[in-house]
Design an enzyme around this catalytic site. Structure first.
Site, short mmCIF file in Angstrom:
data_model
loop_
_atom_site.label_atom_id
_atom_site.label_comp_id
_atom_site.label_asym_id
_atom_site.label_seq_id
_atom_site.Cartn_x
_atom_site.Cartn_y
_atom_site.Cartn_z
N VAL A 1 4.53 8.40 11.03
CA VAL A 1 5.03 8.45 12.41
C VAL A 1 6.55 8.27 12.42
O VAL A 1 7.28 8.98 13.12
CB VAL A 1 4.36 7.34 13.26
N ARG B 1 0.97 10.66 3.13
CA ARG B 1 1.11 11.60 4.25
C ARG B 1 2.48 11.42 4.89
O ARG B 1 3.21 10.49 4.55
CB ARG B 1 0.04 11.31 5.31
N GLU C 1 0.83 -1.20 0.00
CA GLU C 1 0.00 0.00 0.00
C GLU C 1 0.87 1.25 0.00
O GLU C 1 2.07 1.19 0.23
CB GLU C 1 -0.96 0.02 1.20
P1 ADP Z 1 -2.95 -1.49 7.14
O1 ADP Z 1 -3.25 -0.40 6.16
O2 ADP Z 1 -4.17 -2.00 7.86
O3 ADP Z 1 -1.81 -1.18 8.04
P2 ADP Z 1 -1.21 -3.06 5.35
O4 ADP Z 1 -1.61 -3.54 4.03
O5 ADP Z 1 -0.26 -1.90 5.40
O6 ADP Z 1 -2.52 -2.75 6.24
O7 ADP Z 1 -0.57 -4.25 6.16
C1 ADP Z 1 -0.18 -4.11 7.51
C2 ADP Z 1 0.74 -5.23 7.91
O8 ADP Z 1 0.09 -6.50 7.75
C3 ADP Z 1 2.00 -5.32 7.07
O9 ADP Z 1 3.02 -4.47 7.53
C4 ADP Z 1 2.36 -6.79 7.28
O10 ADP Z 1 2.95 -6.96 8.54
C5 ADP Z 1 1.01 -7.47 7.29
N1 ADP Z 1 0.63 -7.91 5.93
C6 ADP Z 1 -0.08 -7.23 5.00
N2 ADP Z 1 -0.22 -7.93 3.84
C7 ADP Z 1 0.41 -9.12 4.04
C8 ADP Z 1 0.61 -10.32 3.23
N3 ADP Z 1 0.14 -10.41 1.98
N4 ADP Z 1 1.31 -11.34 3.79
C9 ADP Z 1 1.79 -11.25 5.07
N5 ADP Z 1 1.62 -10.18 5.86
C10 ADP Z 1 0.95 -9.13 5.38
#
Ligand code: ADP
Length: 451
Positions: A295, A292, A288
């Site tokens: 932190v 912005r 993603e």
């Molecule tokens: P949010 O916007 O809710 O923070 P993210 O897509 O940034 O969601 O994911 C947050 C965390 O979840 C990532 O930093 C990782 O630790 C875990 N994560 C997300 N996608 C995956 C995936 N496809 N496989 C394993 N862990 C994932």
């Protein structure tokens, strides 16, 4: 366009951090605050302040009409949203601009695009950025989820299109768990975001979370400030971040940076942003983009020797970056500990009055915090109370400096996660840089075997 006065639409350490950058640039500041924050540090230090509502965030820090009125009556030229609250709200950014203020951030259309994770992944795919394998768009049915899961192979993750803060995300280890993951993720997404659109990704079993900081001016120049490793997470929330990543070398950083800056140039992106990737077996996969300031931005500032908020203000005023990628150098290593007002074992919130506060100091130590002795941490907001950031010539020096600084820091009267951070810094696996996104949860479980 000259920016002479900035309204800071946030609170806590980030409001203070933005105020500091403005003040050094000769820009006046307007703080906004809820009634719970009347005695807060950001209110005390700003040039002017306006009370925008009662304690609940939706009536104050999320109250768009009150914030725009505060900007109008104080004669602010621009609004900085910080992180959280309205920072990734495209409608807010649009309204700020429609009312004649400069929005210190990306274009509303890009905030909107990246806020929809499905649209974000689609845009990045078209721009040639590698993705985690999964569904191409929203899943229309459980049947479709089954088909995609069979293609990418289990385990898989069902994720909310509108996701954030780790909510609306569920793992299915095999086909028997898919229906439940699908149902729970959709229900959570609907409750948290009012939108139950979900998509599917292959669940990577041992990735690191590595993200890239970018900055773009409005004249088509895009640079990156290297990566941050944010793999130390609990419930998908970051606790410790470092720059650079212990596993990347300069060539890998340059390659990723070149790919990302090319993509954002094509997109016409402006201001600061972060692209988040999972990294496993030497491969990056985009998950993603955050449109912005983040932190954890200070670790990047420490290794690059720049002030990202000042850069945001400069490009928001229409200035050119004035330097190229080759002038950005990375020096030494920086680590940030997010210290929260929580019990270090149970993570139960611990708001209340701070009887004594003493911040550590010395070479290479930075504390971003709005605490002071006698301040009462209100129960209404995020539990982050301080970011302890250190810089060292090497990663080992940074860790030694953190151990020393954590031991020096005093926050009495409430419980904090200081002891947990100290334990992490003393752990041989952490010291070796040998960890994935699952490491911290296992570490916490080992510390509390009875729980
Ligand atoms: P949010 O916007 O809710 O923070 P993210 O897509 O940034 O969601 O994911 C947050 C965390 O979840 C990532 O930093 C990782 O630790 C875990 N994560 C997300 N996608 C995956 C995936 N496809 N496989 C394993 N862990 C994932």
């Amino acid at each position: 366009m000259k920016i002479g006065k900035v309204l800071i639409a946030n609170r806590g350490e980030i409001a203070l951090r933005i105020h500091r950058a403005c003040q050094e640039m000769g820009i006046r500041t307007v703080a906004v605050h809820s009634t719970a924050d009347a005695a807060a540090m950001h209110v005390r230090l700003a040039d002017e302040s306006v009370c925008i509502g009662p304690p609940p965030a939706r009536e104050s820090y999320l109250n768009v009409a009150a914030i725009l009125s505060a900007a109008a009556i104080t004669g602010a030229d621009a609004i900085h949203p910080g992180y959280g609250f309205l920072s990734e709200n495209a409608n807010f950014a649009e309204m700020v601009e429609a009312h004649g203020f400069v929005f210190i951030g990306p274009r509303p259309e890009h905030i909107r695009m990246m806020g929809d994770k499905i649209a974000a992944k689609d845009a990045m795919r078209r721009l040639g950025v590698p993705l985690v394998p999964g569904s191409l768009g929203a899943l229309a049915s459980l049947e479709e989820a089954r088909q995609v899961a069979a293609e990418v192979m289990y385990p898989v993750l069902i994720k909310a299109a509108a996701g954030g803060g780790g909510r609306g995300m569920k793992v299915a280890q095999d086909e028997s768990g898919l229906e439940e993951a699908w149902r729970v993720a959709r229900t959570e997404a609907k409750a948290a975001f009012g939108d139950d659109a979900v998509y599917l990704e292959k669940y990577l079993d041992r990735p690191r979370h590595i993200e890239l900081q970018v900055l773009a001016d409005t004249h088509g120049h895009v640079v990156h400030f290297g990566e941050r490793d944010c793999s130390l997470q609990r419930r998908h929330q970051k606790l410790v971040e470092e720059a650079g990543s212990p596993v990347l070398d300069a060539a890998q950083r340059d390659a990723l940076g070149a790919q990302v800056t090319r993509a954002l140039k094509q997109l016409g992106y402006r201001n600061a942003g972060t692209l988040e990737f999972l990294w496993q077996d030497g491969q990056f996969a985009f998950i993603e983009m955050n449109t912005r300031l983040q932190v954890e931005h200070p670790v990047t500032e420490m290794v690059c020797g720049i002030d990202l908020v000042k850069e945001q203000l400069r490009v928001a005023a229409g200035e050119r970056l004035g330097y190229g990628q080759s002038e950005i150098r990375f020096q030494g290593h920086a680590i940030e500990c997010r210290i929260t007002a929580e019990n270090p074992d149970t993570f139960l919130p611990s708001p209340g009055r701070v009887t004594t506060y003493h911040a550590p100091g010395g070479l290479g130590v930075r504390v971003d915090s709005a605490l002071y002795s006698g301040y009462a941490v209100p129960p209404h907001y995020d539990s982050l109370i301080a970011k302890l950031v250190v810089h060292g010539g090497t990663r080992a020096e940074a860790i030694a400096r953190l151990r020393r600084s954590l031991a020096e820091m005093v926050v009495d009267g409430i419980e904090t996660t200081l002891p947990l951070h100290l334990a992490i810094m003393e752990d041989p696996e952490f010291q070796a840089g040998d960890y994935t996104i699952h490491w911290l949860e296992q570490f916490v479980a080992r510390r509390n075997p009875a729980r």
